[in-house]
Design a protein around this motif. Structure first.
Motif, PDB file in Angstrom:
ATOM      1  N   ARG A   7      55.720  53.809  33.521  1.00 47.79           N
ATOM      2  CA  ARG A   7      54.608  53.847  32.768  1.00 47.79           C
ATOM      3  C   ARG A   7      53.568  53.060  32.958  1.00 47.79           C
ATOM      4  NH1 ARG A   7      55.111  56.494  28.046  1.00 47.79           N
ATOM      5  NH2 ARG A   7      53.779  55.229  26.763  1.00 47.79           N
ATOM      6  N   GLY A   8      52.561  53.268  32.463  1.00 52.30           N
ATOM      7  CA  GLY A   8      51.154  52.659  32.711  1.00 52.30           C
ATOM      8  C   GLY A   8      51.461  51.329  31.655  1.00 52.30           C
ATOM      9  N   LEU A   9      50.554  50.321  31.992  1.00 52.35           N
ATOM     10  CA  LEU A   9      50.775  49.209  30.914  1.00 52.35           C
ATOM     11  C   LEU A   9      49.356  48.934  30.405  1.00 52.35           C
ATOM     12  CD1 LEU A   9      49.623  46.382  32.403  1.00 52.35           C
ATOM     13  CD2 LEU A   9      51.816  46.526  33.281  1.00 52.35           C
ATOM     14  N   MET A  10      49.210  48.418  29.293  1.00 54.39           N
ATOM     15  CA  MET A  10      47.843  48.147  28.755  1.00 54.39           C
ATOM     16  C   MET A  10      47.703  46.693  28.402  1.00 54.39           C
ATOM     17  SD  MET A  10      48.381  50.833  25.433  1.00 54.39           S
ATOM     18  CE  MET A  10      47.251  51.345  25.003  1.00 54.39           C
ATOM     19  N   LEU A  11      46.956  46.121  29.456  1.00 55.78           N
ATOM     20  CA  LEU A  11      46.771  44.664  29.574  1.00 55.78           C
ATOM     21  C   LEU A  11      45.553  44.282  28.516  1.00 55.78           C
ATOM     22  CD1 LEU A  11      47.876  42.176  31.037  1.00 55.78           C
ATOM     23  CD2 LEU A  11      45.844  42.467  32.731  1.00 55.78           C
ATOM     24  N   VAL A  12      45.914  43.439  27.466  1.00 56.70           N
ATOM     25  CA  VAL A  12      44.781  43.229  26.884  1.00 56.70           C
ATOM     26  C   VAL A  12      44.666  41.661  27.116  1.00 56.70           C
ATOM     27  CG1 VAL A  12      44.429  42.381  24.334  1.00 56.70           C
ATOM     28  CG2 VAL A  12      45.822  44.601  24.673  1.00 56.70           C
ATOM     29  N   LEU A  13      43.396  41.339  27.248  1.00 59.91           N
ATOM     30  CA  LEU A  13      42.727  40.012  27.581  1.00 59.91           C
ATOM     31  C   LEU A  13      41.908  39.654  26.597  1.00 59.91           C
ATOM     32  CD1 LEU A  13      41.401  39.906  31.394  1.00 59.91           C
ATOM     33  CD2 LEU A  13      43.603  39.195  30.321  1.00 59.91           C
ATOM     34  N   SER A  14      42.237  38.499  25.653  1.00 54.61           N
ATOM     35  CA  SER A  14      41.350  38.116  24.546  1.00 54.61           C
ATOM     36  C   SER A  14      40.977  36.537  24.865  1.00 54.61           C
ATOM     37  CB  SER A  14      41.714  38.086  23.395  1.00 54.61           C
ATOM     38  OG  SER A  14      42.347  39.591  22.839  1.00 54.61           O
ATOM     39  N   SER A  15      39.927  36.042  24.246  1.00 54.50           N
ATOM     40  CA  SER A  15      39.496  34.908  24.270  1.00 54.50           C
ATOM     41  C   SER A  15      38.552  34.497  23.405  1.00 54.50           C
ATOM     42  CB  SER A  15      39.097  34.466  25.524  1.00 54.50           C
ATOM     43  OG  SER A  15      37.890  34.962  26.162  1.00 54.50           O
ATOM     44  N   PRO A  16      38.070  33.387  23.034  1.00 54.94           N
ATOM     45  CA  PRO A  16      36.626  33.219  22.350  1.00 54.94           C
ATOM     46  C   PRO A  16      35.989  33.329  23.201  1.00 54.94           C
ATOM     47  CG  PRO A  16      37.840  30.981  22.779  1.00 54.94           C
ATOM     48  CD  PRO A  16      39.002  32.125  23.181  1.00 54.94           C
ATOM     49  N   SER A  17      34.527  33.738  22.873  1.00 58.86           N
ATOM     50  CA  SER A  17      33.629  34.113  23.560  1.00 58.86           C
ATOM     51  C   SER A  17      33.010  32.961  24.663  1.00 58.86           C
ATOM     52  CB  SER A  17      32.186  34.429  22.617  1.00 58.86           C
ATOM     53  OG  SER A  17      31.109  34.847  23.500  1.00 58.86           O
ATOM     54  N   GLY A  18      32.950  33.163  25.929  1.00 62.16           N
ATOM     55  CA  GLY A  18      32.646  32.112  26.790  1.00 62.16           C
ATOM     56  C   GLY A  18      33.532  31.651  27.689  1.00 62.16           C
ATOM     57  N   ALA A  19      34.916  31.877  27.272  1.00 64.68           N
ATOM     58  CA  ALA A  19      36.093  31.345  27.861  1.00 64.68           C
ATOM     59  C   ALA A  19      36.395  31.727  29.406  1.00 64.68           C
ATOM     60  CB  ALA A  19      37.199  31.397  27.074  1.00 64.68           C
ATOM     61  N   GLY A  20      35.912  33.263  29.480  1.00 69.97           N
ATOM     62  CA  GLY A  20      35.803  33.578  30.746  1.00 69.97           C
ATOM     63  C   GLY A  20      36.417  35.212  31.022  1.00 69.97           C
ATOM     64  N   LYS A  21      36.896  35.514  29.898  1.00 66.44           N
ATOM     65  CA  LYS A  21      37.638  37.008  30.116  1.00 66.44           C
ATOM     66  C   LYS A  21      36.824  38.009  30.684  1.00 66.44           C
ATOM     67  CE  LYS A  21      36.973  38.536  25.415  1.00 66.44           C
ATOM     68  NZ  LYS A  21      35.824  37.420  25.480  1.00 66.44           N
ATOM     69  N   SER A  22      35.411  38.217  30.543  1.00 67.17           N
ATOM     70  CA  SER A  22      34.958  39.181  31.328  1.00 67.17           C
ATOM     71  C   SER A  22      34.779  38.836  32.581  1.00 67.17           C
ATOM     72  CB  SER A  22      33.354  39.355  30.855  1.00 67.17           C
ATOM     73  OG  SER A  22      33.280  39.375  29.438  1.00 67.17           O
ATOM     74  N   THR A  23      34.763  37.505  33.013  1.00 63.61           N
ATOM     75  CA  THR A  23      34.776  37.394  34.454  1.00 63.61           C
ATOM     76  C   THR A  23      36.076  37.563  35.112  1.00 63.61           C
ATOM     77  OG1 THR A  23      33.370  35.339  33.940  1.00 63.61           O
ATOM     78  CG2 THR A  23      34.285  35.251  35.841  1.00 63.61           C
ATOM     79  N   ILE A  24      37.210  37.358  34.315  1.00 63.02           N
ATOM     80  CA  ILE A  24      38.463  37.655  34.804  1.00 63.02           C
ATOM     81  C   ILE A  24      38.627  38.860  35.039  1.00 63.02           C
ATOM     82  CG2 ILE A  24      40.986  37.324  34.358  1.00 63.02           C
ATOM     83  CD1 ILE A  24      40.314  34.328  33.757  1.00 63.02           C
ATOM     84  N   SER A  25      38.251  39.741  33.871  1.00 60.33           N
ATOM     85  CA  SER A  25      38.525  41.197  33.886  1.00 60.33           C
ATOM     86  C   SER A  25      37.853  41.979  35.075  1.00 60.33           C
ATOM     87  CB  SER A  25      37.794  41.857  32.753  1.00 60.33           C
ATOM     88  OG  SER A  25      38.413  41.302  31.556  1.00 60.33           O
ATOM     89  N   ARG A  26      36.713  41.414  35.378  1.00 58.39           N
ATOM     90  CA  ARG A  26      35.911  41.969  36.641  1.00 58.39           C
ATOM     91  C   ARG A  26      36.604  41.759  37.858  1.00 58.39           C
ATOM     92  NH1 ARG A  26      31.029  39.049  36.494  1.00 58.39           N
ATOM     93  NH2 ARG A  26      31.977  37.774  38.043  1.00 58.39           N
TER      94      ARG A  26
END
Ligand code: ADP
Ligand code: 5GP
Length: 218
Positions: free
Chosen positions: A13-32
């Protein structure tokens, strides 16, 4: 470049990976970085009423909609989860996420803790959640300023909300401190690899082991 598929011949099955953080901690960078590195992941593109930042592209980073349009989607059950974050509405479109999961594809969700709570409640066994912490509050502030995409007032709101968001850390399966980006990224990849190998996600193991046991040893 195509990367090896670690669990390949065994369907899962596929997995649903949720990344959360306070704004600026780097989740968009890590997601990209994860989306560039791992071609099995697809990004869930959220719907938001937040104004588009200069660097953002409609349909790639978000679907930017009016409040009225957001409410229509929310009220017709087209969103799996939604929340108000920093004064704007954000939500996850239902159809692409359900399709990906059913077809064994993995999806990445850059959503806040309220959205993570709702996803876990609705799709418990499929969700893997990671919370990204900054190494210090001073560094969080300087990353928000260095990103230079938001006004001082917006940065102040986001910093003001950071403590409340950080207090949610215990709800997540994994917690990563994003001090050194390369290390944080390797840690995310290690989590993904282990989660893909979980027995309960790999329904293809039944057939594989059956075949293994049926094999004649010469
Ligand atoms: P978020 O999506 O959590 O709001 P971003 O990914 O936009 O955060 O990161 C905020 C800023 O911090 C960006 O300018 C990004 O390049 C930078 N950044 C991310 N991770 C690190 C790190 N480990 N060290 C230094 N700067 C970082
Ligand atoms: P930003 O405005 O910086 O892109 O995102 C602000 C916050 O909203 C981040 O914490 C981000 O993870 C969260 N967010 C983005 N999309 C969604 C969504 O669809 N649902 C929820 N609950 N949060 C979201």
């Amino acid at each position: 470049m195509a990367k090896p598929r670690p669990t390949d011949p065994i369907a899962r099955r596929g997995l649903m990976l949720v990344l959360s953080s306070p704004s600026g901690a780097g989740k968009s960078t890590i997601s990209r970085d994860l989306l560039n590195d791992d071609n099995l992941f697809e990004l869930s593109v959220s719907v938001t009423t937040r104004p588009r930042r200069a660097s953002e592209i409609e349909g790639v980073h978000y679907h930017f909609v009016s409040k009225r349009e957001f409410e229509i989607r929310r009220d017709s059950d087209a969103l799996i989860e939604w929340a108000e974050v920093h004064g704007n509405l954000y939500g996850t479109p239902r159809e692409p996420a359900e399709a990906a999961l059913g077809e064994g594809r993995d999806m990445l969700f850059d959503i806040d803790w309220q959205g993570a709570d709702q996803l876990k409640e609705r799709m418990r066994g499929d969700v893997v959640s990671i919370f990204i912490l900054p190494p210090s509050m001073a560094e969080l502030k300087s990353r928000l300023k260095r990103r230079a995409e938001d006004s001082d007032a917006i940065i102040a709101t986001r910093l003001g909300n950071a403590r409340l968001e950080i207090e949610q850390w215990r709800k997540y399966d994994y917690v990563i401190v994003n001090d050194d980006l390369d290390r944080a990224f390797s840690e995310v990849k290690a989590i993904v690899l282990a989660e893909r190998l979980r027995r309960d996600r790999r329904h293809g193991l039944f057939g594989f082991v059956e075949g293994l046991l049926a094999e004649k040893i010469g």
